[in-house]
Design a protein around this motif. Sequence first.
Motif, PDB file in Angstrom:
ATOM      1  N   GLY A   1      13.134 -93.855 110.029  1.00 60.28           N
ATOM      2  CA  GLY A   1      12.850 -94.496 108.743  1.00 60.28           C
ATOM      3  C   GLY A   1      12.037 -95.755 108.937  1.00 60.28           C
ATOM      4  N   LEU A   2      12.403 -96.519 109.967  1.00 61.28           N
ATOM      5  CA  LEU A   2      11.660 -97.743 110.249  1.00 61.28           C
ATOM      6  C   LEU A   2      10.210 -97.423 110.591  1.00 61.28           C
ATOM      7  CD1 LEU A   2      11.332-100.718 111.068  1.00 61.28           C
ATOM      8  CD2 LEU A   2      11.957-100.006 113.358  1.00 61.28           C
ATOM      9  N   CYS A   3      10.027 -96.421 111.457  1.00 51.75           N
ATOM     10  CA  CYS A   3       8.658 -96.085 111.854  1.00 51.75           C
ATOM     11  C   CYS A   3       7.874 -95.624 110.641  1.00 51.75           C
ATOM     12  CB  CYS A   3       8.666 -94.989 112.904  1.00 51.75           C
ATOM     13  SG  CYS A   3       9.453 -95.526 114.402  1.00 51.75           S
ATOM     14  N   SER A   4       8.557 -94.864 109.816  1.00 53.57           N
ATOM     15  CA  SER A   4       7.903 -94.429 108.588  1.00 53.57           C
ATOM     16  C   SER A   4       7.467 -95.643 107.770  1.00 53.57           C
ATOM     17  CB  SER A   4       8.874 -93.540 107.827  1.00 53.57           C
ATOM     18  OG  SER A   4       8.620 -93.568 106.471  1.00 53.57           O
ATOM     19  N   TYR A   5       8.377 -96.612 107.673  1.00 50.12           N
ATOM     20  CA  TYR A   5       8.073 -97.853 106.931  1.00 50.12           C
ATOM     21  C   TYR A   5       6.861 -98.555 107.522  1.00 50.12           C
ATOM     22  CZ  TYR A   5       8.797-102.756 105.608  1.00 50.12           C
ATOM     23  OH  TYR A   5       8.628-104.036 105.168  1.00 50.12           O
ATOM     24  N   LEU A   6       6.898 -98.690 108.841  1.00 53.21           N
ATOM     25  CA  LEU A   6       5.814 -99.427 109.496  1.00 53.21           C
ATOM     26  C   LEU A   6       4.492 -98.680 109.365  1.00 53.21           C
ATOM     27  CD1 LEU A   6       7.686-100.519 112.723  1.00 53.21           C
ATOM     28  CD2 LEU A   6       7.015-101.973 110.828  1.00 53.21           C
ATOM     29  N   LEU A   7       4.550 -97.360 109.450  1.00 49.93           N
ATOM     30  CA  LEU A   7       3.306 -96.607 109.452  1.00 49.93           C
ATOM     31  C   LEU A   7       2.755 -96.392 108.049  1.00 49.93           C
ATOM     32  CD1 LEU A   7       4.144 -94.217 112.354  1.00 49.93           C
ATOM     33  CD2 LEU A   7       2.249 -95.810 112.256  1.00 49.93           C
ATOM     34  N   ILE A   8       3.648 -96.232 107.079  1.00 56.18           N
ATOM     35  CA  ILE A   8       3.136 -96.175 105.702  1.00 56.18           C
ATOM     36  C   ILE A   8       2.448 -97.494 105.375  1.00 56.18           C
ATOM     37  CG2 ILE A   8       3.772 -96.004 103.271  1.00 56.18           C
ATOM     38  CD1 ILE A   8       6.157 -94.328 104.149  1.00 56.18           C
ATOM     39  N   GLY A   9       3.081 -98.569 105.844  1.00 50.54           N
ATOM     40  CA  GLY A   9       2.499 -99.882 105.562  1.00 50.54           C
ATOM     41  C   GLY A   9       1.454-100.278 106.577  1.00 50.54           C
TER      42      GLY A   9
ATOM     43  N   TYR B   1      22.654 -91.495 113.349  1.00 48.54           N
ATOM     44  CA  TYR B   1      22.302 -92.506 112.366  1.00 48.54           C
ATOM     45  C   TYR B   1      21.252 -93.452 112.942  1.00 48.54           C
ATOM     46  CZ  TYR B   1      23.054 -96.018 108.740  1.00 48.54           C
ATOM     47  OH  TYR B   1      22.880 -96.888 107.703  1.00 48.54           O
ATOM     48  N   LEU B   2      21.391 -93.742 114.224  1.00 52.01           N
ATOM     49  CA  LEU B   2      20.395 -94.595 114.878  1.00 52.01           C
ATOM     50  C   LEU B   2      19.019 -93.968 114.789  1.00 52.01           C
ATOM     51  CD1 LEU B   2      20.558 -96.615 118.040  1.00 52.01           C
ATOM     52  CD2 LEU B   2      18.926 -94.777 118.054  1.00 52.01           C
ATOM     53  N   GLY B   3      18.940 -92.708 115.213  1.00 53.80           N
ATOM     54  CA  GLY B   3      17.642 -92.052 115.141  1.00 53.80           C
ATOM     55  C   GLY B   3      17.151 -91.990 113.713  1.00 53.80           C
ATOM     56  N   TRP B   4      18.047 -91.696 112.852  1.00 53.84           N
ATOM     57  CA  TRP B   4      17.791 -91.584 111.416  1.00 53.84           C
ATOM     58  C   TRP B   4      17.138 -92.842 110.866  1.00 53.84           C
ATOM     59  CZ3 TRP B   4      19.149 -87.119 108.936  1.00 53.84           C
ATOM     60  CH2 TRP B   4      19.252 -87.131 107.556  1.00 53.84           C
ATOM     61  N   GLU B   5      17.728 -93.991 111.211  1.00 54.11           N
ATOM     62  CA  GLU B   5      17.203 -95.253 110.711  1.00 54.11           C
ATOM     63  C   GLU B   5      15.915 -95.626 111.423  1.00 54.11           C
ATOM     64  OE1 GLU B   5      18.531 -97.709 108.403  1.00 54.11           O
ATOM     65  OE2 GLU B   5      19.363 -95.825 107.709  1.00 54.11           O
ATOM     66  N   LEU B   6      15.853 -95.304 112.706  1.00 54.79           N
ATOM     67  CA  LEU B   6      14.646 -95.677 113.436  1.00 54.79           C
ATOM     68  C   LEU B   6      13.443 -94.897 112.945  1.00 54.79           C
ATOM     69  CD1 LEU B   6      15.738 -96.228 117.123  1.00 54.79           C
ATOM     70  CD2 LEU B   6      15.054 -97.909 115.447  1.00 54.79           C
TER      71      LEU B   6
ATOM     72  N   PHE C   1      -1.003 -98.956 115.977  1.00 52.20           N
ATOM     73  CA  PHE C   1      -0.751 -97.617 115.471  1.00 52.20           C
ATOM     74  C   PHE C   1      -0.113 -96.743 116.548  1.00 52.20           C
ATOM     75  CE2 PHE C   1      -2.092 -93.254 114.623  1.00 52.20           C
ATOM     76  CZ  PHE C   1      -1.649 -93.109 113.322  1.00 52.20           C
ATOM     77  N   PHE C   2      -0.667 -96.825 117.736  1.00 52.27           N
ATOM     78  CA  PHE C   2      -0.115 -95.966 118.787  1.00 52.27           C
ATOM     79  C   PHE C   2       1.261 -96.441 119.236  1.00 52.27           C
ATOM     80  CE2 PHE C   2      -4.348 -94.343 118.863  1.00 52.27           C
ATOM     81  CZ  PHE C   2      -4.106 -93.004 119.086  1.00 52.27           C
ATOM     82  N   ALA C   3       1.456 -97.741 119.217  1.00 54.28           N
ATOM     83  CA  ALA C   3       2.787 -98.246 119.563  1.00 54.28           C
ATOM     84  C   ALA C   3       3.813 -97.689 118.576  1.00 54.28           C
ATOM     85  CB  ALA C   3       2.792 -99.766 119.529  1.00 54.28           C
ATOM     86  N   PHE C   4       3.446 -97.716 117.300  1.00 53.67           N
ATOM     87  CA  PHE C   4       4.373 -97.202 116.290  1.00 53.67           C
ATOM     88  C   PHE C   4       4.597 -95.709 116.477  1.00 53.67           C
ATOM     89  CE2 PHE C   4       3.162-100.714 113.055  1.00 53.67           C
ATOM     90  CZ  PHE C   4       3.933-101.605 113.769  1.00 53.67           C
ATOM     91  N   LEU C   5       3.521 -94.992 116.792  1.00 51.75           N
ATOM     92  CA  LEU C   5       3.670 -93.549 116.987  1.00 51.75           C
ATOM     93  C   LEU C   5       4.626 -93.265 118.142  1.00 51.75           C
ATOM     94  CD1 LEU C   5       0.317 -91.630 116.541  1.00 51.75           C
ATOM     95  CD2 LEU C   5       2.321 -91.641 115.095  1.00 51.75           C
ATOM     96  N   GLY C   6       4.445 -94.019 119.224  1.00 53.88           N
ATOM     97  CA  GLY C   6       5.337 -93.828 120.360  1.00 53.88           C
ATOM     98  C   GLY C   6       6.771 -94.106 119.980  1.00 53.88           C
ATOM     99  N   LEU C   7       6.945 -95.189 119.253  1.00 55.65           N
ATOM    100  CA  LEU C   7       8.286 -95.531 118.787  1.00 55.65           C
ATOM    101  C   LEU C   7       8.841 -94.406 117.924  1.00 55.65           C
ATOM    102  CD1 LEU C   7      10.361 -97.798 118.811  1.00 55.65           C
ATOM    103  CD2 LEU C   7       9.334 -98.659 116.716  1.00 55.65           C
ATOM    104  N   PHE C   8       7.957 -93.824 117.127  1.00 52.08           N
ATOM    105  CA  PHE C   8       8.434 -92.761 116.249  1.00 52.08           C
ATOM    106  C   PHE C   8       8.893 -91.552 117.054  1.00 52.08           C
ATOM    107  CE2 PHE C   8       7.652 -88.687 114.297  1.00 52.08           C
ATOM    108  CZ  PHE C   8       8.580 -88.748 113.286  1.00 52.08           C
TER     109      PHE C   8
ATOM    110  N   ALA D   1       9.650 -96.399 100.381  1.00 49.70           N
ATOM    111  CA  ALA D   1      10.151 -95.363 101.274  1.00 49.70           C
ATOM    112  C   ALA D   1      11.416 -95.830 101.961  1.00 49.70           C
ATOM    113  CB  ALA D   1       9.084 -95.019 102.303  1.00 49.70           C
ATOM    114  N   PHE D   2      11.377 -97.048 102.457  1.00 46.39           N
ATOM    115  CA  PHE D   2      12.534 -97.524 103.198  1.00 46.39           C
ATOM    116  C   PHE D   2      13.750 -97.652 102.290  1.00 46.39           C
ATOM    117  CE2 PHE D   2      15.158-100.244 105.770  1.00 46.39           C
ATOM    118  CZ  PHE D   2      14.856 -99.842 107.049  1.00 46.39           C
ATOM    119  N   ILE D   3      13.530 -98.179 101.110  1.00 50.46           N
ATOM    120  CA  ILE D   3      14.677 -98.453 100.248  1.00 50.46           C
ATOM    121  C   ILE D   3      15.264 -97.169  99.697  1.00 50.46           C
ATOM    122  CG2 ILE D   3      15.327 -99.507  98.068  1.00 50.46           C
ATOM    123  CD1 ILE D   3      13.491-101.826  98.876  1.00 50.46           C
TER     124      ILE D   3
END
Lengths: 103, 717, 251, 581
Positions: free
Chosen positions: B208-216, B201-206, B177-184, B231-233
């Motif tokens: 989004g990725l963190c959101s994906y990982l953290l929602i899941g 766009y990079l930040g935008w997608e990243l 969880f904390f790794a993902f938060l840091g990534l976010f 969320a991701f799609i």
Amino acid sequence: MLLPYVLVGAILFVLGMIGFITRRNLIVMFLCTEMMFQGIIVNLVAFGRYPLNGVPTFDGQVFAVFLIAVAAVEAALGLALVVLLYRNKETLDAGAWKLLKDE
Amino acid sequence: MLAAAETSLLDINVYATMPFWPLLGALLVGLLIAFRAKAQYAHWPVVLGVAATAVLAVTLFFDLGQKLPAPEGDSAPAVAHGDGHEVDVHHGETDAHAHADHDYPGFTHTLYNWMSFGAEESLDEHSNRWIPINFYFDGLTGMMLLFVTVVSLMVVIYAIGYMRDHHGHPEPGYERFFAFLGLFVFSMVMLVLAGNFVLLYLGWELVGLCSYLLIGFYFRKPSAAAAAKKAFIVNRIGDFGFALGIFALYMFMRGHVSAGENPLDYEVVFKYAGSLAEPSGYFGLSQASLVGLLLMCGALGKSAQFPLYTWLPDAMEGPTPVSALIHAATMVTAGIYMVARCTPIYELSPLALNVILTLGVVGAALTATMAVAQHDMKRILAYSTISQLAYMFVALGLAVPDSGVFHVFTHAWFKALLFLGAGSVMHAMGGVIDVRYFSGLRHVLPKTYILMLIGCLALAGVPLLSGFWSKDEIVHAAFDHSVLVGVIMLATAGLTAYYTFRMFFLCFHGKLRLPDEAGENPHESPPVMIMPLWVLALGAIFVGYLGVTFAVGSGEAFIGVFKPHGYFHDYLHASTIGHPHHGHGGMWLMYVSGVVALAGIGLAWMRFGQAPQDEPDRKILGPVWDLWNAKYYVDEIYDAVIVRPLRGIGHFLFGVDRFGVDGLVWFVSAVPRGLAFLLHFMQRGALQGYALTMALGIALLLLLWRWIDVVPPDVAG
Amino acid sequence: MPGIASWVERSVRAAGEWNLNGMSTLLVIFLVLGATGLFLALPGTRGGWRPVGMALLVAAGILLVFVLADFALGRELPIWFGGCALVALFAATRVITHTKPVYSALYFVLLIVAVTGLLLLMSAEFLAAALVIVYAGAILVTYLFVIMLAQQARLAPYDARAREPFVGCVAGFVLLAIIAAQLLVAPSGVGAEPTVEEAAGTVEAVGTLLLTDYIIAIQLAGLLLLAGMVGAIAIARRQAADSTPQNGGVD
Amino acid sequence: MTSCRRTLLVSQSLMDALGLNLLIFLPLIGAVVVWVARESLAQRLALGIGVVTFLISVGLWLQLPSVMERGGPGALVGENNVQWIAVGERIVADDGSSELLNGVALHYHVGLDAISMPLVVLTGLLVPLSVLCSFTAIRTRVREYYAWLLGLTAAMFGVFAARDVLLFYIFFEFTLVPLYFLIGIWGGPQRRYAANKFFLFTFVGSVITFAGIMYLGLRAAQIEGVDLISFDLARLSALLLGPGGLTVQEQSLLFLAFFSGFAIKVPFFPLHTWLPLAHTEAPTAGSVLLAGVLLKLGTYGFLRFSLPMVPEGALVWAQFMGWLAIAGIIYGALCCWVQSDVKKLVAYSSVSHLGFCMLGMFSLLPIGLSGSVLYMVNHGISTGALFLVVGMIYERYHTRDLDKIGGLAWQMPVMAFFFVLFVLSSIGLPGLNGFVSEFTVLFAAFNSDLLGVWYGVLGASGILLGAIYMLYATGKVLFGPVKEPEGTPDLSAGLTRDLTPREVVILVPLAIVVVWLGVYPRVITDTLDPALQTQVLDRVEDAQIARMAREAPRIAHHEPVIFGIEGEAVPGATTVEGGAQ
């Protein structure tokens, strides 16, 4: 004087070929292949003896020697196979083996 | 140049390390996971990383405030155009191009060149165009970074307490969880700092990725996994348009830029943005409209605007700190940030602005009604987030992006506060969050009660709290635009107050009732969770005053003291936002909007003050309430109209692949196959047959040989 | 005869232009006669026609003599050549037309002898001797053994009837026609006749050649013979192992 | 001093040449050795050879910048040029050297330039990993397996190194045989059918390519006016595009001839049906190499042969290729979505991804070509890695059915990490390698004069569809409640529930490369871009100019504005046509 020899050799070869195609007896067929060898031996020697240009050489004869060796090997193996085949089906009919036929 | 400026607190290169501290923290946590270290202290790297970033952000905020040239405009002293170039790190040439119509007071700092475009035909060989990794600093950046990092820090600290069970043991996946938060946090800071559209766009997608990982995060729950995917799609649908917008921008820009300028850098794009007024050649739109509408698609997805908002309520499957941080305070505002950043483009396109306005108005009203009829606390907050985001969108559509960003700013504090408060409730209730299962919690959770009250008041737009100031600006602008929009906005504000306090009363008032999951003795959250809430609560109360001026005694002031527009706006104007035109709607509107908010609260008190078990609204509204409760069946409609047909096409194509395309190939192969069928009768297996064929073949070859006549002529003689 | 010769020459020139029609009529007649004769002479149901076939083949042989004689006119083609060639061709014809394999084999011996004559005419003494020794002496004896081993009591059905004699004859003689046409237009090597001393030294010459220039080939040939021997033994062993249980003891 | 340095340089280039030859022949020798070695030794031997080839390939790669600095953008690392098969009359000089006068000469001409280098290193990287991943998966006929794998390796290196068209073709076809056996012997239940289909498809197509190559050789000899037919790449392209070179009709027909071989290999949209089957049936290593390297032979062929040798043909067919690529992107993606076999899903995603690759290539822009080469590398890495992970799952659960497994992230967190990472790379998450290539390719399609906006728009829909099907698969495999078939995981081969250290060692290098290429793609493009410019793009641009010159009179007929080349050349448009090629 090349031509007469070569012509005779060609006729021998073709007769052997006809024999191979038309005869059904495996042994006769083998004989026919030997006959084709004879035609070729005549040809080889004739080409060496009467070259198209230059002096006669003996290379044709040397090749003929090798041909005889090959013929001997072929005869040995071929006859062994014929015997084998004969033992399997009790017949020398070449038509008895049609495993390659595409159904 | 900032780095050289005497008064600047830190070197520009230090600021450029800003995004990477949380990433470093996340990587360290990753290593801890890899080496199976104890989870107990796994939060430290990330907390420290985020803290470092937050400190840097605060410093940067003040540095920028001092160093950025004061904005030009009627209220501020005019500054010469050339000033922008003095802070220009990226390329120092100061000769202003003839067609460069704007110089914005930001500056760029390049780390390294990332991707190459190769040499363009129009340029000489040596001046490749690049997509660099570069950061753009201006007022908007500073403002965004300030709340993003500070709120992030609060949430990360809160999560230390939240992600544990009652005995203080970390949940499974605590480190992850904390790794993902840091990534976010890394991604979000990247997004805000990005100096070109591809990096954006990079930040935008990243994020989004963190959101994906953290929602899941609770991926074993099918609903969480599905929500993450959704969320991701849904975001990708928006990103599809966003990417096209970037492509289009490049296509239109590359003709205008001169050698050495990278056509997707903010600095370059906004410098030549004026040229986008030309027609694009597609659909009869101007270039600015086309680019603007396409970029807007990205914002629709990321900022959960109508019609792409459906992922956000589902995203509440994630842990509550995630909902607070990503799905309320920071990530979802990225779309608003992006549109505000692109103000020079949107300025040129009334069409795009109108579309934004319309979508915003529809979204705000629609989701506010949905929020009225939900039971899940987090979902109510989610719908309110969508509604507030739509508010910000309306501001963007009304060409007052500074008001929009102001609302982003205030909203981040009180919404994070609300979510974390809800998390605190959830923590105490053993994971139950449905308001139907508990009530009267003010007796057991007194601190949370106060904090939530502050948050709710701010959200409801009660005067003197931060939400009031920013929301009021938007309502003002709406009335300037048209009365209809203004009334809808005002009504939505009232609705907001109503559903917010419906939730509040249902939760905290009435008789004390607890769900079974709460255990015998529900208790207040530990200090590590409450302390960040206090910080946020202070923010919820006071950050609004950044955006107002004290004008005691002036007649044109709210309750004789406050005047709209303050430091915040001036700060923000030193950015690509420029100086939006604000009308003077009159002070009466502020009073009206205050009254509407209080009325909403009052109505909620009347109906829900005793936390009734049955839904009183349902009796009155009947089927309408059911419709709201079912969220207008939008999800179902999407599923039936888009998802199923597309998947049907997939099935169809796979069938085509197996039978059609393969069959076609089979058919092609049928020709040789047929030929082979005809010829296979020759394959009789008889030895002599083969010999015969061979003889004929030799004859044929000889004939061919004779025909080609390869006998060498010199031998033939 | 000179008329024929010039006619042949003309025909040959015409054939040089390449088309089948322009080929020597004499050759065409020879080929047709030979093909028809062989077709009739091959063993089969046309029992009554076999003498006719033989007669046609004899006619073809006479024609061949004419062709060769015509060609040899004015050049040194020993009469022995004609004799050996005719004997060889007769023997060859009998090999393929005789219904009894034993007789075929014996006629093959005759063929060998005739070919030996041809080789001697080309002063290839060593080869002539080798041919007689290897073929007549070794190979043919093996053949006879095998024939005896597999001999049927009476005429075997597969010996009594040729297989597709028509197609075979046509194909064979078409090939011969093409070869002959090529030969007739192709340049013919003459080559100087060897002197007596040279002719006497051919054995030495061939031997030297074999053991110098072709030494590797000789080694390879030896290897081949060895491999053939091993192969023959392997096949023989295998049949003893495999077929005996299956056929319930043929031997 | 100077001479000393020259000597050093010479010996360096000799070392390079030795290295390149080792790269090709070491695996070949290794194959024989492995075949006869003891079974227990075969694995380690194969792994050792794989690692050595990887090191050599990296070593050669490190030489590239300095070689390019000395020899220009088209310089070759480790160049070797020997006459190999030569048939014809020779003239012997006094010093005993002989020169071929006529006939056919096939040169063993190898060398690596910046275009082939990334693919060689990719091959070098994937080979040891695919050897390593077979340790537990292959338990029958082990020696043969590794022998075939090494044979395949030699062929793959050879293909990318070949600078002689015929030599290229020989290696190109030679790749078929080992893979045929790898699929046919160690594959899944339908392996025979899959192997046959794979072989027939690719072989039939490339035979037509062979005819095209023959034509090129003959035509070049004709242009030069010699009897000697040879197939050296540089010579051929210089002659064929020089004066009196190929006409447009010839070029477009030759392009189709190349197309038939390369497009099947790529595989292009309607000719792709062999691929999913071959992938599903192949053993993991086979799939990895098939997706990672062998598919690139098609795209590399287009880039190396179709574009520089018949550029006008490429211009004629560019839009057609663009449409096929887009059809492939969308079609492949939609097919992915409905698969229940996860390996088949990844296989179909290859169809989609290589559509991107071709789309970029036929934009014929610098950015598109370099994006396309990057795409080749990135697809090789991420798809190869996905096949590896799927193989690891399959080894444990003996099924790849999405409906039978689920929630594996709980059982195998390490595997889940890698799976997600490679999925993200595959769907083009910024910061990972897939993004750079995907984005540049779409940029190119969008901005290309030949293709244009709509190609870009339709291609970009692949971004969306890619996310849908990949996340669909991820969700099914990793997330949700744990679902395992009866009696699994099967750990009889010495596996553990989560990845073993060996498996982690396989995946870590790929993960590093995924991130590395994502944040610093210039490690490839810095050398690649100039090489592409001189080797490919210059020719294409010349062809474009020639084409414009040809069309100029026609345009001039309708409008006063004349597309002139060099201003006044327009009146003599025919001379321009002849001369400008």
